[in-house]
Scaffold this active site. Structure first.
Site, PDB file in Angstrom:
ATOM      1  N   SER A  61      48.826  39.375  39.361  1.00 58.00           N
ATOM      2  CA  SER A  61      49.100  40.525  38.515  1.00 58.00           C
ATOM      3  C   SER A  61      50.355  41.279  38.994  1.00 58.00           C
ATOM      4  CB  SER A  61      47.864  41.431  38.447  1.00 58.00           C
ATOM      5  OG  SER A  61      47.940  42.326  37.364  1.00 58.00           O
ATOM      6  N   ASP A 177      45.044  37.961  33.192  1.00 58.85           N
ATOM      7  CA  ASP A 177      45.227  38.498  34.543  1.00 58.85           C
ATOM      8  C   ASP A 177      44.502  37.670  35.603  1.00 58.85           C
ATOM      9  OD1 ASP A 177      45.173  40.173  36.866  1.00 58.85           O
ATOM     10  OD2 ASP A 177      45.514  41.909  35.591  1.00 58.85           O
TER      11      ASP A 177
END
Length: 343
Positions: A61, A177
């Site tokens: 991320s 993510d």
């Protein structure tokens, strides 16, 4: 940007020289945490100041964002300048709302910003430091390690918080993510060949589980005092034998519900949808972060950033300083870890 003022550490310099002579490689695992990830810049800044090598990077991320930009050869000064520019423009710089289907935000604006900073047309072969980004296949739940092809596409996939950013189609997969499965990719940087792993976690697991239950006397939610050993006493749950009593209770609840609905119409309260989704992901990541940190030699957790929201990029200066302070505090442990490796 002013350089960090540090005192020379001959012992650390000698240890690093021995590591290089022995061929030991340092790996950096940068964790997820959205806006709190600006702390990664501060961490790298201190490692550079002490001449601690960064031979490979794995990021999840926001960790993939900072890690990829640094891997292009961008200086920490340039990275900090970009972060503080986002502060001036506000937290909604990366927001470009789309018609909700797979996500609330298209992600195009975030991609434009990253391209402008350093990633435009970059492939993994162009990077000066070996780098890998971690994403999640939303269909299978598989962890996806990206280290080939387009860097921006890999990073864009790694930052796609489910429900907020549109997922990225990567061949036959839809990627979101990486924090969903691996918030701090220690095992990835280990597989890349790192001998000494420095992990940066932006989520600290709660020291004890917190459990809340409805107090039978007051009706209020109350934390269970002994969360480890509590038991639910089913004998204390009231049993209604008369149908009339049940009917009376239902009527009271319906009346109460009607009043609550009227209250909601007068005033909307509670967190907005982006906050709900991001906080849910944040809670989930906290619960699985500690599992992946066991293989790290050094774990850096920037302090004082717990209250910073996932999209509060306007607090970049605070998070960067937190990364600096936390890393400075870990220098003695870094030296001890190197000594252990050299034995």
């Amino acid at each position: 940007m002013k350089k960090i003022k540090i005192e020379k550490d001959p012992e650390l310099e000698d240890l690093i020289a021995k590591c290089k002579k022995k061929g030991l490689k340092f790996g950096l695992a940068l964790g997820s945490g959205s806006a709190r990830g600006m702390a990664h810049i501060g961490v790298i800044q201190v490692l550079e100041a002490y001449h601690i090598p960064i031979d490979m990077i794995a990021g999840t991320s926001i960790g993939a964002v900072v890690g990829s930009v640094y891997a292009t050869g961008a200086s920490t000064g340039k990275m900090k300048k970009a972060a503080l520019a986002m502060k001036q423009k506000g937290s909604f710089t990366i927001f470009d709302p789309t018609i909700p289907f797979s996500g609330l935000i298209s992600g195009n604006r975030a991609e434009e910003i990253l391209n402008k900073i350093a990633l435009r047309d970059k492939t993994f072969d162009d990077l000066k430091i070996p780098f890998a980004a971690v994403a999640t296949d939303i269909k299978t739940g598989a962890k996806v390690i990206l280290n080939q092809g387009s860097v921006i596409k890999a990073v864009r996939a790694s930052i796609s918080i489910p429900g907020i950013f549109n997922p990225v189609k990567y061949q036959d997969c839809y990627l979101v993510d990486g924090g969903v499965v691996d918030p701090v990719p220690v095992d990835v940087v280990q597989k890349m060949g790192a001998d000494i792993i420095i992990a940066v976690s932006l989520n600290e697991k709660s020291p004890k589980p917190i459990i809340m239950m409805v107090n039978k006397e007051t009706g209020d939610l109350k934390e269970v005092e002994d969360a480890f050993n509590f038991k639910i006493n089913i004998k204390e749950i009231p049993k209604f034998k008369a149908a009339e009593k049940i009917t009376s209770l239902v009527e009271k609840e319906v009346t109460s519900l009607g009043k609550k609905i009227k209250g909601v119409k007068k005033k909307l309260e509670g967190p907005h949808i982006i906050e709900i989704i991001s906080k849910s992901v944040d809670i989930m990541e906290k619960e699985i972060t500690s599992q992946g940190l066991a293989k790290a030699n050094i774990v850096i957790i920037p302090f004082g950033i717990e209250g910073i929201g996932l999209f509060e990029f306007d607090k970049a200066d605070i998070t960067i300083k937190a990364g600096i302070d936390a890393t400075l505090a870990k220098i003695p442990q870094i030296k001890e870890s190197i000594k252990e490796k050299l034995k």
